[in-house]
Scaffold this motif. Structure first.
Motif, PDB file in Angstrom:
ATOM      1  N   ALA A 136       0.847  -1.198   0.000  1.00  0.00           N
ATOM      2  CA  ALA A 136       0.000   0.000   0.000  1.00  0.00           C
ATOM      3  C   ALA A 136       0.880   1.245   0.000  1.00  0.00           C
ATOM      4  CB  ALA A 136      -0.900  -0.003   1.230  1.00  0.00           C
ATOM      5  N   LYS A 137       0.440   2.262  -0.725  1.00  0.00           N
ATOM      6  CA  LYS A 137       1.159   3.527  -0.763  1.00  0.00           C
ATOM      7  C   LYS A 137       0.481   4.597   0.093  1.00  0.00           C
ATOM      8  CE  LYS A 137       3.065   2.783  -5.396  1.00  0.00           C
ATOM      9  NZ  LYS A 137       3.163   3.307  -6.789  1.00  0.00           N
ATOM     10  N   LEU A 179      -4.610  -2.627   4.470  1.00  0.00           N
ATOM     11  CA  LEU A 179      -5.613  -3.634   4.820  1.00  0.00           C
ATOM     12  C   LEU A 179      -5.878  -3.623   6.326  1.00  0.00           C
ATOM     13  CD1 LEU A 179      -4.404  -6.537   2.521  1.00  0.00           C
ATOM     14  CD2 LEU A 179      -6.366  -5.028   2.179  1.00  0.00           C
ATOM     15  N   PRO A 180      -7.156  -3.664   6.724  1.00  0.00           N
ATOM     16  CA  PRO A 180      -7.492  -3.509   8.146  1.00  0.00           C
ATOM     17  C   PRO A 180      -7.628  -4.833   8.896  1.00  0.00           C
ATOM     18  CG  PRO A 180      -9.485  -3.388   6.828  1.00  0.00           C
ATOM     19  CD  PRO A 180      -8.345  -3.618   5.862  1.00  0.00           C
ATOM     20  N   VAL A 181      -7.249  -4.784  10.172  1.00  0.00           N
ATOM     21  CA  VAL A 181      -7.618  -5.817  11.136  1.00  0.00           C
ATOM     22  C   VAL A 181      -8.101  -5.084  12.379  1.00  0.00           C
ATOM     23  CG1 VAL A 181      -6.038  -7.588  10.267  1.00  0.00           C
ATOM     24  CG2 VAL A 181      -5.265  -6.019  12.063  1.00  0.00           C
ATOM     25  N   GLY A 182      -8.992  -5.696  13.133  1.00  0.00           N
ATOM     26  CA  GLY A 182      -9.489  -5.032  14.333  1.00  0.00           C
ATOM     27  C   GLY A 182     -10.392  -5.945  15.126  1.00  0.00           C
ATOM     28  N   MET A 220      -4.131  -0.718  10.439  1.00  0.00           N
ATOM     29  CA  MET A 220      -4.095  -0.708   8.981  1.00  0.00           C
ATOM     30  C   MET A 220      -2.710  -1.178   8.558  1.00  0.00           C
ATOM     31  SD  MET A 220      -7.109   0.259   8.003  1.00  0.00           S
ATOM     32  CE  MET A 220      -6.996   0.874   6.319  1.00  0.00           C
ATOM     33  N   ILE A 221      -2.656  -2.235   7.758  1.00  0.00           N
ATOM     34  CA  ILE A 221      -1.410  -2.891   7.390  1.00  0.00           C
ATOM     35  C   ILE A 221      -0.983  -2.450   5.996  1.00  0.00           C
ATOM     36  CG2 ILE A 221      -0.220  -5.088   7.239  1.00  0.00           C
ATOM     37  CD1 ILE A 221      -1.609  -4.559   9.960  1.00  0.00           C
ATOM     38  N   TYR A 222       0.185  -1.823   5.890  1.00  0.00           N
ATOM     39  CA  TYR A 222       0.676  -1.351   4.600  1.00  0.00           C
ATOM     40  C   TYR A 222       1.386  -2.454   3.807  1.00  0.00           C
ATOM     41  CZ  TYR A 222      -0.296   3.570   5.639  1.00  0.00           C
ATOM     42  OH  TYR A 222      -0.917   4.767   5.901  1.00  0.00           O
ATOM     43  N   GLY A 223       2.069  -3.344   4.481  1.00  0.00           N
ATOM     44  CA  GLY A 223       2.716  -4.445   3.791  1.00  0.00           C
ATOM     45  C   GLY A 223       3.981  -4.088   3.041  1.00  0.00           C
ATOM     46  N   GLY A 251      -2.032 -10.856   5.586  1.00  0.00           N
ATOM     47  CA  GLY A 251      -0.694 -11.400   5.450  1.00  0.00           C
ATOM     48  C   GLY A 251       0.080 -10.809   4.293  1.00  0.00           C
ATOM     49  N   VAL A 252       1.386 -11.024   4.327  1.00  0.00           N
ATOM     50  CA  VAL A 252       2.293 -10.581   3.274  1.00  0.00           C
ATOM     51  C   VAL A 252       3.280 -11.712   3.010  1.00  0.00           C
ATOM     52  CG1 VAL A 252       4.123  -8.953   2.646  1.00  0.00           C
ATOM     53  CG2 VAL A 252       2.123  -8.150   3.904  1.00  0.00           C
ATOM     54  N   LYS A 253       3.528 -11.997   1.727  1.00  0.00           N
ATOM     55  CA  LYS A 253       4.506 -13.007   1.340  1.00  0.00           C
ATOM     56  C   LYS A 253       5.334 -12.481   0.175  1.00  0.00           C
ATOM     57  CE  LYS A 253       1.504 -16.966   2.467  1.00  0.00           C
ATOM     58  NZ  LYS A 253       0.873 -18.203   1.921  1.00  0.00           N
TER      59      LYS A 253
END
Length: 288
Positions: free
Chosen positions: A13-14, A20-23, A30-33, A126-128
């Motif tokens: 994400a820029k 991407l949200p988790v809560g 908010m996860i930028y990755g 997640g991020v891979k």
């Protein structure tokens, strides 16, 4: 996995709106990755400006009745003028961001095979990717039963990384007993016009806003050491990061500083119970 309920992206994400949200209804992230630098923007549902006060304007009920009659008779402009001049009160308070948990990774080489996802069935992000041909995996979720946000880092080879807090609020970040801690406060009033700055802090106790503590505990096979307010990890193949937060908010009618709830020990007590990532994840997904 049901791919019809999976958000999937091939680049970090820029902007906040692309993260991407988790809560868990209480804590959010908010996860930028990012590849070399991960940004996790954090919030807490009790972080608001101001303190309890009576905002009811004298004569407001009569002004409302007058405006209502004007509106029902079709005199909308007059009704609006009555509301603005004799009914409207002060600006409402504003919801505030807690800040960011930033993780910076060492490592050389070109990134390939990047994936960033949010599994909507299980509320897990997640991020891979591969960096220099070596696989990197990260996973994120928020637990309602344990009241924490969890991050798992997994590396195919020993990796160094740093993590620290950044906050737009008045705050102090430090490391104590292996924990990264952020103590801060919300500013006293939400001021929108140009009469005074939009972030106003006070030393006078009765004007102080909500106080808060956010803290991170880390379990890793790497070597950890503190460098001022930055936690440095060397030679890790995995790390479990747990974030918790508590505030002095004690109800709508109680002053958050003079009559605030204890929050510093409460935050650390939450982290003390976070000890098994897999069990926390299983319980969180089942609860979701």
């Amino acid at each position: 996995m049901n791919y019809s309920s999976r958000l999937y992206y091939t680049s970090p994400a820029k902007a906040w709106t692309q993260a991407l949200p988790v809560g868990n209804g209480h804590l959010g992230a908010m996860i930028y990755g990012g590849i070399k630098k991960e940004v996790i923007s954090l919030n807490h549902d009790e972080l608001w400006t101001g303190a309890p006060k009576d905002t009811v304007r004298k004569g407001a009920p009569k002004a409302f009745e007058k405006a209502r009659k004007l509106a029902l008779s079709g005199k909308l402009h007059e009704a609006q003028k009555e509301i603005e001049e004799n009914f409207d009160s002060t600006w409402s308070q504003a919801y505030l961001p807690l800040g960011d948990l930033i993780i910076e990774f060492a490592g050389k080489g070109r990134a390939s095979g990047y994936e960033r996802y949010l599994d909507l069935d299980n509320a897990v992000s997640g991020v891979k990717y591969k960096l220099g041909g070596k696989k990197v995996e990260r996973e994120y979720f928020a637990s309602y039963p344990d009241n924490i946000i969890c991050v798992k880092l997994k590396f195919a080879c020993k990796t160094d990384f740093d993590f620290y807090f950044s906050s737009p609020l008045r705050s102090n970040s430090f490391i104590k007993n292996g924990l990264l801690i952020l103590d801060g406060e919300c500013h006293g009033e939400n001021v929108i016009d140009n009469k005074c700055p939009d972030k106003t802090y006070f030393d006078e106790p009765k004007k102080k806003g909500i106080q808060f503590r956010g803290a991170v505990k880390t379990d890793t096979d790497g070597e950890m050491r503190a460098d001022n307010n930055v936690m440095k990890v060397k030679g890790a193949t995995y790390a479990f990061i747990y974030f918790a937060c508590a505030t002095s908010f004690n109800g709508f009618d109680r002053h958050p500083f003079l009559d605030g709830r204890e929050y510093k020990i409460a935050c650390l007590d939450i982290l003390e119970k976070a000890k098994d990532y897999d069990k926390i994840r299983e319980k969180a997904v089942k609860d979701y």
